[in-house]
Scaffold this motif. Sequence first.
Motif, PDB file in Angstrom:
ATOM      1  N   TYR A 178       4.634  11.466   3.876  1.00 12.56           N
ATOM      2  CA  TYR A 178       5.009  12.648   3.077  1.00 12.56           C
ATOM      3  C   TYR A 178       6.521  12.877   3.101  1.00 12.56           C
ATOM      4  CZ  TYR A 178       0.006  13.508   3.012  1.00 12.56           C
ATOM      5  OH  TYR A 178      -1.351  13.367   2.829  1.00 12.56           O
ATOM      6  N   LEU A 179       7.138  12.558   4.221  1.00 19.09           N
ATOM      7  CA  LEU A 179       8.601  12.679   4.296  1.00 19.09           C
ATOM      8  C   LEU A 179       9.279  11.699   3.344  1.00 19.09           C
ATOM      9  CD1 LEU A 179       8.861  13.026   8.173  1.00 19.09           C
ATOM     10  CD2 LEU A 179       9.537  14.783   6.532  1.00 19.09           C
ATOM     11  N   LEU A 180       8.697  10.501   3.230  1.00 21.66           N
ATOM     12  CA  LEU A 180       9.268   9.493   2.333  1.00 21.66           C
ATOM     13  C   LEU A 180       9.164   9.895   0.860  1.00 21.66           C
ATOM     14  CD1 LEU A 180       7.949   6.263   4.096  1.00 21.66           C
ATOM     15  CD2 LEU A 180      10.362   6.917   3.846  1.00 21.66           C
ATOM     16  N   GLU A 181       8.262  10.831   0.560  1.00 26.30           N
ATOM     17  CA  GLU A 181       8.078  11.285  -0.821  1.00 26.30           C
ATOM     18  C   GLU A 181       9.078  12.369  -1.225  1.00 26.30           C
ATOM     19  OE1 GLU A 181       4.050  12.571  -1.087  1.00 26.30           O
ATOM     20  OE2 GLU A 181       3.213  10.533  -1.001  1.00 26.30           O
ATOM     21  N   ILE A 182       9.778  12.941  -0.250  1.00 28.74           N
ATOM     22  CA  ILE A 182      10.730  14.015  -0.572  1.00 28.74           C
ATOM     23  C   ILE A 182      11.934  13.395  -1.281  1.00 28.74           C
ATOM     24  CG2 ILE A 182      12.220  15.839   0.337  1.00 28.74           C
ATOM     25  CD1 ILE A 182      10.353  15.995   2.771  1.00 28.74           C
ATOM     26  N   PRO A 183      12.244  13.855  -2.483  1.00 29.89           N
ATOM     27  CA  PRO A 183      13.358  13.247  -3.220  1.00 29.89           C
ATOM     28  C   PRO A 183      14.719  13.703  -2.696  1.00 29.89           C
ATOM     29  CG  PRO A 183      12.405  15.045  -4.492  1.00 29.89           C
ATOM     30  CD  PRO A 183      11.554  14.900  -3.269  1.00 29.89           C
ATOM     31  N   ASP A 184      15.703  12.836  -2.849  1.00 27.71           N
ATOM     32  CA  ASP A 184      17.111  13.187  -2.615  1.00 27.71           C
ATOM     33  C   ASP A 184      17.426  13.626  -1.197  1.00 27.71           C
ATOM     34  OD1 ASP A 184      17.690  12.693  -5.361  1.00 27.71           O
ATOM     35  OD2 ASP A 184      16.948  14.689  -5.873  1.00 27.71           O
ATOM     36  N   PHE A 241      16.690   9.776   5.027  1.00 30.46           N
ATOM     37  CA  PHE A 241      15.635   9.796   6.044  1.00 30.46           C
ATOM     38  C   PHE A 241      15.775   8.624   7.012  1.00 30.46           C
ATOM     39  CE2 PHE A 241      11.405   8.278   7.414  1.00 30.46           C
ATOM     40  CZ  PHE A 241      10.998   9.389   8.143  1.00 30.46           C
ATOM     41  N   LYS A 242      15.581   8.915   8.294  1.00 34.18           N
ATOM     42  CA  LYS A 242      15.461   7.895   9.328  1.00 34.18           C
ATOM     43  C   LYS A 242      14.352   8.319  10.285  1.00 34.18           C
ATOM     44  CE  LYS A 242      20.357   6.449   9.447  1.00 34.18           C
ATOM     45  NZ  LYS A 242      21.565   6.340  10.321  1.00 34.18           N
ATOM     46  N   ALA A 243      13.785   7.334  11.000  1.00 32.38           N
ATOM     47  CA  ALA A 243      12.781   7.628  12.016  1.00 32.38           C
ATOM     48  C   ALA A 243      13.062   6.771  13.245  1.00 32.38           C
ATOM     49  CB  ALA A 243      11.379   7.345  11.486  1.00 32.38           C
ATOM     50  N   VAL A 244      12.884   7.364  14.419  1.00 30.78           N
ATOM     51  CA  VAL A 244      13.100   6.614  15.666  1.00 30.78           C
ATOM     52  C   VAL A 244      11.748   6.438  16.354  1.00 30.78           C
ATOM     53  CG1 VAL A 244      13.726   8.732  16.938  1.00 30.78           C
ATOM     54  CG2 VAL A 244      14.378   6.503  17.849  1.00 30.78           C
ATOM     55  N   GLU A 245      11.416   5.187  16.654  1.00 28.13           N
ATOM     56  CA  GLU A 245      10.111   4.828  17.214  1.00 28.13           C
ATOM     57  C   GLU A 245      10.302   3.809  18.331  1.00 28.13           C
ATOM     58  OE1 GLU A 245       6.713   4.426  18.497  1.00 28.13           O
ATOM     59  OE2 GLU A 245       6.653   5.720  16.720  1.00 28.13           O
ATOM     60  N   VAL A 265       6.498  -0.047  14.556  1.00 24.38           N
ATOM     61  CA  VAL A 265       7.581  -0.307  13.609  1.00 24.38           C
ATOM     62  C   VAL A 265       7.141  -1.365  12.603  1.00 24.38           C
ATOM     63  CG1 VAL A 265       9.892  -1.299  13.355  1.00 24.38           C
ATOM     64  CG2 VAL A 265       9.475   0.448  15.099  1.00 24.38           C
ATOM     65  N   GLN A 266       6.524  -2.437  13.092  1.00 18.05           N
ATOM     66  CA  GLN A 266       6.031  -3.492  12.196  1.00 18.05           C
ATOM     67  C   GLN A 266       4.969  -2.940  11.252  1.00 18.05           C
ATOM     68  OE1 GLN A 266       4.697  -6.661  14.770  1.00 18.05           O
ATOM     69  NE2 GLN A 266       6.739  -7.564  14.927  1.00 18.05           N
ATOM     70  N   TYR A 267       4.055  -2.141  11.794  1.00 12.08           N
ATOM     71  CA  TYR A 267       2.989  -1.551  10.975  1.00 12.08           C
ATOM     72  C   TYR A 267       3.573  -0.660   9.878  1.00 12.08           C
ATOM     73  CZ  TYR A 267      -0.859   1.503   9.620  1.00 12.08           C
ATOM     74  OH  TYR A 267      -1.773   2.222   8.888  1.00 12.08           O
ATOM     75  N   LEU A 268       4.525   0.179  10.241  1.00  7.77           N
ATOM     76  CA  LEU A 268       5.139   1.086   9.274  1.00  7.77           C
ATOM     77  C   LEU A 268       5.851   0.318   8.162  1.00  7.77           C
ATOM     78  CD1 LEU A 268       6.581   3.700  11.798  1.00  7.77           C
ATOM     79  CD2 LEU A 268       4.845   4.196  10.064  1.00  7.77           C
ATOM     80  N   ALA A 270       8.931   1.638   1.505  1.00  5.42           N
ATOM     81  CA  ALA A 270      10.094   2.511   1.313  1.00  5.42           C
ATOM     82  C   ALA A 270      10.830   2.807   2.613  1.00  5.42           C
ATOM     83  CB  ALA A 270       9.671   3.821   0.655  1.00  5.42           C
ATOM     84  N   ILE A 271      10.187   2.476   3.751  1.00  9.06           N
ATOM     85  CA  ILE A 271      10.815   2.800   5.038  1.00  9.06           C
ATOM     86  C   ILE A 271      11.732   1.679   5.530  1.00  9.06           C
ATOM     87  CG2 ILE A 271       9.184   1.862   6.750  1.00  9.06           C
ATOM     88  CD1 ILE A 271       9.275   4.688   8.086  1.00  9.06           C
ATOM     89  N   GLN A 272      11.765   0.563   4.804  1.00  9.58           N
ATOM     90  CA  GLN A 272      12.623  -0.559   5.207  1.00  9.58           C
ATOM     91  C   GLN A 272      14.067  -0.089   5.397  1.00  9.58           C
ATOM     92  OE1 GLN A 272      11.832  -3.739   5.851  1.00  9.58           O
ATOM     93  NE2 GLN A 272       9.667  -3.639   5.288  1.00  9.58           N
TER      94      GLN A 272
END
Length: 250
Positions: free
Chosen positions: A47-53, A56-60, A66-69, A75-77
């Motif tokens: 849902y965070l990836l759908e927010i326009p403009d 975004f980053k995520a720490v895991e 990470v591979q699964y995501l 879009a998270i690449q």
Amino acid sequence: MYTLKKSLGQHFLKDENICKQIVGSLPVEKGMQVLEVGPGAGAITKYLLEIPDIHFKAVELDAEKVQYLEKTFPAIQGKLILDSFLETPVPYEGQFSVIGNFPYNISTQIMFRILDWREQVPVVVGMFQKEVAVRIAAKEGNKDYGILSVFLQRFYDIEFLFEVQEDAFNPPPKVKSGVIRLTRLDAPLAVKSEKKFTLLVKTAFGQRRKQLRNPLKGFFDKEYLQQPIFTKRAEELTVADFVALSEHML
């Protein structure tokens, strides 16, 4: 697919409505920077990836996740940081908001890390074990009010938003959860000495059932200890009271 790792305190959200509620609790502005802590299998990440403009980053910490995501959400690449949130450097220049279903076994440490970054973090939306969430948001005069409440409320306004039941997760934790929002104060309470303030609060709550005059007698001169405030207990003092007291410490 992925495996759940108890050693990392992994309980993944499966209730889509709760996921949407958490993301919907984050104030969004065009161009803002957002960091998700512990995306896991991506329950709120999608849902965070759908927010326009937004940026975004995520720490895991878990390389498998990470591979699964990366496979599940193309879009998270390039937006994932493989590291422990407790050790990773500040991920942005300038202001950024923090959001996450925080691993319960390190949730208190996460909040102290955010305190270190407070100059850059105006908003935090996080899910915690309910008793921790209640403790963070508790006001003076409440048995849940304590060290973490005082340290965080010196810099942030804190709202308890909603409770989350155990069956919203896979596997279900043995405790209820709670989502809170922290919004940085326009005028945080300044102290002359962070070291003295920290010592004062920790010592006061270390003997929270006693009148303050007893645990704090070594920190003030005898005359100042006659002030009426020293007949109170730690949980009766506001954050501003603790700040004011710290100015008079020896």
